[in-house]
Design an enzyme around this catalytic site. Structure first.
Site, PDB file in Angstrom:
ATOM      1  N   PRO A 170       0.846  -1.205   0.000  1.00  0.00           N
ATOM      2  CA  PRO A 170       0.000   0.000   0.000  1.00  0.00           C
ATOM      3  C   PRO A 170       0.877   1.250   0.000  1.00  0.00           C
ATOM      4  O   PRO A 170       1.812   1.343   0.780  1.00  0.00           O
ATOM      5  CB  PRO A 170      -0.783  -0.106   1.310  1.00  0.00           C
ATOM      6  CG  PRO A 170      -0.657  -1.529   1.748  1.00  0.00           C
ATOM      7  CD  PRO A 170       0.638  -2.035   1.187  1.00  0.00           C
ATOM      8  N   GLU A 171       0.604   2.177  -0.894  1.00  0.00           N
ATOM      9  CA  GLU A 171       1.341   3.441  -0.906  1.00  0.00           C
ATOM     10  C   GLU A 171       0.452   4.520  -0.290  1.00  0.00           C
ATOM     11  O   GLU A 171      -0.670   4.245   0.125  1.00  0.00           O
ATOM     12  CB  GLU A 171       1.757   3.780  -2.343  1.00  0.00           C
ATOM     13  CG  GLU A 171       2.703   2.706  -2.910  1.00  0.00           C
ATOM     14  CD  GLU A 171       3.885   3.268  -3.682  1.00  0.00           C
ATOM     15  OE1 GLU A 171       4.390   4.346  -3.315  1.00  0.00           O
ATOM     16  OE2 GLU A 171       4.302   2.620  -4.640  1.00  0.00           O
TER      17      GLU A 171
END
Ligand SMILES: [Zn+2]
Length: 270
Positions: free
Chosen positions: A2-3
């Site tokens: 996840p960014e």
């Protein structure tokens, strides 16, 4: 992984279901994730009202009167608010039960995530040396230009350094450098102020777009409502080595830079 946009999307999904709710109990199905879960989590959370859900870099902070629960999704973690009687699956490591009858569930198959405690009025060590938020007024071309003078490191590694600016991971570094027309391997100290202005603008624009779109589609990422994000179709260079550049039609180059896969257009990026 996840960014920042995925984490912000998670925050936006969770906040309305958590804010103002009282915590009725905490269940830990294992004592640790990436690091041991501190005793304050089970000792202090029950009975507290959730005052807010904030994000700093890729950390989520669940604010309570005595302090904040500090969460990171690691490589593969996700947080969902589910009906309290939903059976726990194999990688559902933590449940935080709410007075709404629902439960905040932390699932993390690879256990690179964390659940830590930050006492009120203190800043956790993990948050102390972080650069500015990319969507804040503190971040811009001037900041990048000042921080980069004399630096021999590649502009891509410089941009991904969390002390430069938080939340620009491999995907967004590749996409923003393409948008700004900068060769990712160029030394950070040799990029002009005007080009850093374009780069900062691209960072703000692309991250804001990704948040609006609900985060980038990644295999492991699930939004709080269980649906995947859908930003992938808008990627210009990331994951497209050997394919034609969408701007000029020439074949995109690929290489490893600082041990991260890097794709760029040798014609559009100088
Ligand atoms: Zn091109």
């Amino acid at each position: 992984m996840p960014e920042l946009p995925e984490v912000e999307t998670t925050r936006l999904g969770l906040a309305p279901q958590l804010e103002g709710r009282r915590i009725t109990g905490v269940t830990l199905r294992r004592p640790d994730l990436r690091w041991p879960i501190p005793g304050e989590i089970t000792a202090l959370l029950p009975g507290q009202v959730i005052l807010g859900v904030r994000r700093r870099a890729k950390y989520l902070l669940v604010d309570l009167a005595p302090g904040s629960a500090l969460l990171h999704l690691g490589m593969s973690g996700n947080l969902r608010v589910l009906p309290g009687d939903t059976p726990a699956g194999r990688h559902d490591h933590v449940d935080i039960a709410l007075d709404s009858g629902r439960v905040l569930r932390f699932n993390d198959p690879r256990r690179f995530g964390c659940l830590l405690w930050q006492p009120a009025g203190e800043t956790h060590g993990l948050l102390r040396h972080l650069g500015p938020e990319p969507l804040s007024a503190d971040f811009g071309g001037g900041h990048l230009f000042r921080c980069s003078r004399g630096r021999q490191t590649s502009v891509k590694a410089f941009l991904m350094d969390q002390e430069t600016v938080v939340g620009v991971g491999n995907i967004y570094a590749a996409e923003t450098l393409f948008r700004a027309g900068i060769d990712p391997g160029r030394p950070a100290g040799q990029v002009s102020r005007a080009r850093y202005d374009r780069l900062a603008e691209a960072v703000k624009d692309i991250l804001a777009q990704a948040i609006l779109a609900g985060g980038t589609t990644l295999r492991d990422f699930i939004r709080p409502d269980g649906r995947p994000g859908y930003f992938e179709r808008e990627l210009f260079v990331y994951g497209r080595e050997g394919e034609p550049c969408l701007a000029c039609g020439r074949i995109l180059s690929g290489n490893r830079l600082g041990n991260r896969a890097t794709v760029w257009c040798g014609h559009c990026q100088k």
